[in-house]
Design a protein around this motif. Structure first.
Motif, PDB file in Angstrom:
ATOM      1  N   GLY A 101     -14.231  49.010  52.712  1.00 27.41           N
ATOM      2  CA  GLY A 101     -14.536  50.015  53.733  1.00 27.41           C
ATOM      3  C   GLY A 101     -13.298  50.751  54.209  1.00 27.41           C
ATOM      4  O   GLY A 101     -13.330  51.962  54.445  1.00 27.41           O
ATOM      5  N   LEU A 102     -12.203  50.022  54.346  1.00 26.29           N
ATOM      6  CA  LEU A 102     -10.958  50.658  54.789  1.00 26.29           C
ATOM      7  C   LEU A 102     -10.457  51.653  53.750  1.00 26.29           C
ATOM      8  O   LEU A 102      -9.977  52.738  54.099  1.00 26.29           O
ATOM      9  CB  LEU A 102      -9.901  49.584  55.057  1.00 26.29           C
ATOM     10  N   ILE A 103     -10.602  51.313  52.478  1.00 27.80           N
ATOM     11  CA  ILE A 103     -10.225  52.247  51.411  1.00 27.80           C
ATOM     12  C   ILE A 103     -11.079  53.510  51.507  1.00 27.80           C
ATOM     13  O   ILE A 103     -10.576  54.634  51.411  1.00 27.80           O
ATOM     14  CB  ILE A 103     -10.355  51.578  50.023  1.00 27.80           C
ATOM     15  N   ILE A 104     -12.372  53.333  51.718  1.00 25.06           N
ATOM     16  CA  ILE A 104     -13.279  54.480  51.865  1.00 25.06           C
ATOM     17  C   ILE A 104     -12.939  55.277  53.118  1.00 25.06           C
ATOM     18  O   ILE A 104     -12.990  56.512  53.116  1.00 25.06           O
ATOM     19  CB  ILE A 104     -14.747  53.999  51.869  1.00 25.06           C
ATOM     20  N   ASP A 105     -12.568  54.579  54.193  1.00 30.40           N
ATOM     21  CA  ASP A 105     -12.230  55.249  55.452  1.00 30.40           C
ATOM     22  C   ASP A 105     -11.025  56.173  55.326  1.00 30.40           C
ATOM     23  O   ASP A 105     -10.901  57.125  56.095  1.00 30.40           O
ATOM     24  CB  ASP A 105     -11.950  54.218  56.555  1.00 30.40           C
ATOM     25  N   THR A 106     -10.141  55.905  54.393  1.00 35.90           N
ATOM     26  CA  THR A 106      -8.966  56.764  54.259  1.00 35.90           C
ATOM     27  C   THR A 106      -9.362  58.184  53.850  1.00 35.90           C
ATOM     28  O   THR A 106      -8.605  59.121  54.083  1.00 35.90           O
ATOM     29  CB  THR A 106      -7.962  56.193  53.237  1.00 35.90           C
ATOM     30  N   LEU A 140     -19.910  43.989  58.121  1.00 33.46           N
ATOM     31  CA  LEU A 140     -21.162  43.416  58.624  1.00 33.46           C
ATOM     32  C   LEU A 140     -22.152  43.169  57.490  1.00 33.46           C
ATOM     33  O   LEU A 140     -22.833  42.132  57.464  1.00 33.46           O
ATOM     34  CB  LEU A 140     -21.780  44.333  59.686  1.00 33.46           C
ATOM     35  N   ALA A 141     -22.229  44.099  56.542  1.00 29.80           N
ATOM     36  CA  ALA A 141     -23.115  43.915  55.391  1.00 29.80           C
ATOM     37  C   ALA A 141     -22.672  42.710  54.550  1.00 29.80           C
ATOM     38  O   ALA A 141     -23.502  41.911  54.117  1.00 29.80           O
ATOM     39  CB  ALA A 141     -23.147  45.177  54.534  1.00 29.80           C
ATOM     40  N   GLY A 142     -21.370  42.578  54.327  1.00 32.62           N
ATOM     41  CA  GLY A 142     -20.850  41.442  53.573  1.00 32.62           C
ATOM     42  C   GLY A 142     -21.114  40.124  54.276  1.00 32.62           C
ATOM     43  O   GLY A 142     -21.485  39.125  53.646  1.00 32.62           O
ATOM     44  N   PHE A 143     -20.957  40.118  55.588  1.00 32.97           N
ATOM     45  CA  PHE A 143     -21.235  38.913  56.364  1.00 32.97           C
ATOM     46  C   PHE A 143     -22.716  38.545  56.269  1.00 32.97           C
ATOM     47  O   PHE A 143     -23.067  37.385  56.021  1.00 32.97           O
ATOM     48  CB  PHE A 143     -20.826  39.118  57.826  1.00 32.97           C
ATOM     49  N   ALA A 144     -23.581  39.543  56.455  1.00 34.11           N
ATOM     50  CA  ALA A 144     -25.031  39.290  56.405  1.00 34.11           C
ATOM     51  C   ALA A 144     -25.458  38.779  55.031  1.00 34.11           C
ATOM     52  O   ALA A 144     -26.231  37.817  54.935  1.00 34.11           O
ATOM     53  CB  ALA A 144     -25.794  40.564  56.767  1.00 34.11           C
ATOM     54  N   ALA A 145     -24.952  39.391  53.983  1.00 33.45           N
ATOM     55  CA  ALA A 145     -25.310  38.946  52.630  1.00 33.45           C
ATOM     56  C   ALA A 145     -24.794  37.535  52.372  1.00 33.45           C
ATOM     57  O   ALA A 145     -25.493  36.708  51.769  1.00 33.45           O
ATOM     58  CB  ALA A 145     -24.756  39.917  51.589  1.00 33.45           C
ATOM     59  N   LEU A 199     -15.082  53.015  60.605  1.00 31.82           N
ATOM     60  CA  LEU A 199     -16.545  52.952  60.593  1.00 31.82           C
ATOM     61  C   LEU A 199     -17.077  52.312  59.311  1.00 31.82           C
ATOM     62  O   LEU A 199     -17.921  51.415  59.368  1.00 31.82           O
ATOM     63  CB  LEU A 199     -17.134  54.356  60.790  1.00 31.82           C
ATOM     64  N   SER A 200     -16.580  52.714  58.163  1.00 32.52           N
ATOM     65  CA  SER A 200     -17.029  52.107  56.909  1.00 32.52           C
ATOM     66  C   SER A 200     -16.583  50.659  56.805  1.00 32.52           C
ATOM     67  O   SER A 200     -17.325  49.807  56.306  1.00 32.52           O
ATOM     68  CB  SER A 200     -16.507  52.886  55.700  1.00 32.52           C
ATOM     69  N   SER A 201     -15.372  50.372  57.270  1.00 28.73           N
ATOM     70  CA  SER A 201     -14.907  48.986  57.203  1.00 28.73           C
ATOM     71  C   SER A 201     -15.758  48.089  58.099  1.00 28.73           C
ATOM     72  O   SER A 201     -16.082  46.959  57.709  1.00 28.73           O
ATOM     73  CB  SER A 201     -13.417  48.876  57.546  1.00 28.73           C
ATOM     74  N   LEU A 202     -16.161  48.581  59.257  1.00 27.75           N
ATOM     75  CA  LEU A 202     -17.046  47.798  60.128  1.00 27.75           C
ATOM     76  C   LEU A 202     -18.412  47.599  59.469  1.00 27.75           C
ATOM     77  O   LEU A 202     -18.914  46.472  59.395  1.00 27.75           O
ATOM     78  CB  LEU A 202     -17.220  48.496  61.477  1.00 27.75           C
ATOM     79  N   ALA A 203     -19.001  48.684  58.977  1.00 28.55           N
ATOM     80  CA  ALA A 203     -20.342  48.608  58.389  1.00 28.55           C
ATOM     81  C   ALA A 203     -20.363  47.721  57.144  1.00 28.55           C
ATOM     82  O   ALA A 203     -21.266  46.899  56.974  1.00 28.55           O
ATOM     83  CB  ALA A 203     -20.845  50.014  58.056  1.00 28.55           C
ATOM     84  N   VAL A 228     -14.455  39.932  54.333  1.00 29.07           N
ATOM     85  CA  VAL A 228     -13.114  40.439  53.998  1.00 29.07           C
ATOM     86  C   VAL A 228     -13.204  41.525  52.929  1.00 29.07           C
ATOM     87  O   VAL A 228     -12.570  42.583  53.041  1.00 29.07           O
ATOM     88  CB  VAL A 228     -12.186  39.286  53.543  1.00 29.07           C
ATOM     89  N   GLY A 229     -14.005  41.277  51.897  1.00 30.35           N
ATOM     90  CA  GLY A 229     -14.180  42.284  50.845  1.00 30.35           C
ATOM     91  C   GLY A 229     -14.774  43.569  51.395  1.00 30.35           C
ATOM     92  O   GLY A 229     -14.345  44.666  51.020  1.00 30.35           O
ATOM     93  N   GLY A 230     -15.757  43.444  52.270  1.00 28.78           N
ATOM     94  CA  GLY A 230     -16.358  44.623  52.902  1.00 28.78           C
ATOM     95  C   GLY A 230     -15.363  45.388  53.739  1.00 28.78           C
ATOM     96  O   GLY A 230     -15.326  46.619  53.721  1.00 28.78           O
ATOM     97  N   PHE A 231     -14.524  44.648  54.477  1.00 30.26           N
ATOM     98  CA  PHE A 231     -13.515  45.304  55.305  1.00 30.26           C
ATOM     99  C   PHE A 231     -12.519  46.076  54.444  1.00 30.26           C
ATOM    100  O   PHE A 231     -12.226  47.244  54.713  1.00 30.26           O
ATOM    101  CB  PHE A 231     -12.779  44.274  56.170  1.00 30.26           C
ATOM    102  N   VAL A 232     -12.010  45.437  53.396  1.00 29.96           N
ATOM    103  CA  VAL A 232     -11.008  46.079  52.533  1.00 29.96           C
ATOM    104  C   VAL A 232     -11.597  47.299  51.831  1.00 29.96           C
ATOM    105  O   VAL A 232     -11.005  48.384  51.827  1.00 29.96           O
ATOM    106  CB  VAL A 232     -10.429  45.068  51.517  1.00 29.96           C
TER     107      VAL A 232
END
Length: 135
Positions: A32-37, A52-57, A45-49, A26-30
């Motif tokens: 990433g979405l801020i960066i995507d703007t 996934l990084a947050g999930f993996a960690a 793309l950033s929210s997805l990446a 969730v933190g990665g998505f949020v």
């Protein structure tokens, strides 16, 4: 390409190591979405990446060896390389970039830099008690 540490990815990694896969995703998505703007042509793309990084960690946290700086830095460097490789893969599919040249000339050095910068930040988070978990 830009070579520098990805502080947002370090923040996502610390959140995921502290709170687990759900919080990291969730933190990665949020974040990433801020960066995507800033890049509406690559919205998502950033929210997805970063998700996934947050999930993996977060998934790796059960097996994570806190207190070993080389493990902490290497873990974040691998997350950063995967994150940037996903970006390059999508951009190469859309014809906006090649894949291998920027992978080795920008993504790999940035991943190493991000991993090195992450070490004192993860150490600080651990010393502040943010990474102490009871599970």
């Amino acid at each position: 390409g830009h070579i520098g540490p990805d502080f947002s990815l370090i923040a996502v990694a610390i959140l995921a190591l502290a709170e687990g896969a759900f919080a990291g995703t969730v933190g990665g998505f949020v974040l990433g979405l801020i960066i995507d703007t800033a890049s509406p042509d690559r919205l998502g793309l950033s929210s997805l990446a970063k998700s996934l990084a947050g999930f993996a960690a977060g998934r790796a946290r059960a097996r994570f060896n806190f207190g070993i700086p080389a493990v902490e830095g290497t873990t974040v460097a691998i997350l950063a390389l995967g994150h940037d490789a996903l970006h390059l893969l999508v951009l190469s599919w859309t014809g906006r970039s090649t894949f291998f040249e920027p992978l080795f000339t920008a993504a790999l050095p940035s991943a190493v830099f991000t991993g090195l910068v992450a070490i004192p930040l993860i150490r600080a988070a651990d010393l502040l008690g943010l990474l102490n978990r009871d599970d």
